[in-house]
Motif scaffolding. Structure first.
Motif, PDB file in Angstrom:
ATOM      1  N   ARG A 103       0.352  -1.261  -0.251  1.00  0.00           N
ATOM      2  CA  ARG A 103      -0.327  -0.111   0.340  1.00  0.00           C
ATOM      3  C   ARG A 103       1.080   1.437  -0.098  1.00  0.00           C
ATOM      4  N   GLU A 104       0.192   1.817  -0.903  1.00  0.00           N
ATOM      5  CA  GLU A 104       1.526   3.036  -0.799  1.00  0.00           C
ATOM      6  C   GLU A 104       1.694   3.983   0.374  1.00  0.00           C
ATOM      7  N   GLN A 105       0.702   4.255   1.288  1.00  0.00           N
ATOM      8  CA  GLN A 105       1.625   4.575   2.553  1.00  0.00           C
ATOM      9  C   GLN A 105       2.617   3.756   3.174  1.00  0.00           C
ATOM     10  N   LYS A 106       2.892   2.218   2.731  1.00  0.00           N
ATOM     11  CA  LYS A 106       3.035   1.701   3.352  1.00  0.00           C
ATOM     12  C   LYS A 106       4.774   1.589   3.272  1.00  0.00           C
ATOM     13  N   GLY A 108       7.742   3.122   3.267  1.00  0.00           N
ATOM     14  CA  GLY A 108       8.801   3.543   3.677  1.00  0.00           C
ATOM     15  C   GLY A 108       8.395   1.845   5.054  1.00  0.00           C
ATOM     16  N   LYS A 127      -7.688   2.023  -3.120  1.00  0.00           N
ATOM     17  CA  LYS A 127      -6.105   1.659  -3.063  1.00  0.00           C
ATOM     18  C   LYS A 127      -5.371   2.097  -3.876  1.00  0.00           C
ATOM     19  N   TYR A 129      -1.327   1.404  -4.699  1.00  0.00           N
ATOM     20  CA  TYR A 129      -0.315   0.179  -4.155  1.00  0.00           C
ATOM     21  C   TYR A 129       0.903   0.436  -5.122  1.00  0.00           C
TER      22      TYR A 129
END
Length: 139
Positions: A103-106, A108, A127, A129
């Motif tokens: 997922r984009e926000q993960k 990091g 969402k 990816y």
């Protein structure tokens, strides 16, 4: 606190997947067509399953999918412990590469483990990816 990581049945993974990843979708949404061929891992804290991850091996590559940690346990390092374990399992299985659809926000989070974004991505159910990967150095 007692932490154990073990292989689990796909049905045990489904419960956590649904609760964490897609609670607003029907239960069937979290099942994968190839769940039968996956290696499913569960991290237990004091005999309660709190994090799951499924690994799918094709030739000498492994894709991990449906990585989920209970909301109330996120931020406690359980996901990191489980992912480190599965990366070591990949090395033990002789895999050359391990990858995931993050997922984009993960992004990091995965970079902390040495994974790199491939530059490829897609959308699923609203969402974003990013495909991330790492080469495994087998000793």
């Amino acid at each position: 606190m007692n932490i154990i990581i073990t292989n689990i049945h796909k049905e045990e993974a489904w419960e956590i997947r649904h609760k964490v990843m897609w609670p607003d979708k029907e239960f069937e949404f979290i099942k994968l067509d190839n769940d039968e061929s996956g290696i499913h891992y569960g991290l237990y804290k004091d005999n309660q399953i709190v994090s799951v991850l499924s690994l799918f091996v094709t030739n000498n590559e492994g894709q991990f999918r449906k990585f989920a940690t209970l909301s109330e346990e996120q931020g406690n390092g359980f996901g990191s412990v489980l992912l480190n374990y599965v990366i070591k399992e990949g090395v033990n299985l002789g895999l050359k590469r391990i990858w995931c659809n993050a997922r984009e926000q993960k992004v990091g989070f995965y970079q902390k483990f040495g994974m790199q974004a491939t530059g490829e991505g897609f959308m699923k159910a609203g969402k974003a990816y990013i495909i991330m990967e790492m080469t495994l150095n087998n000793v």
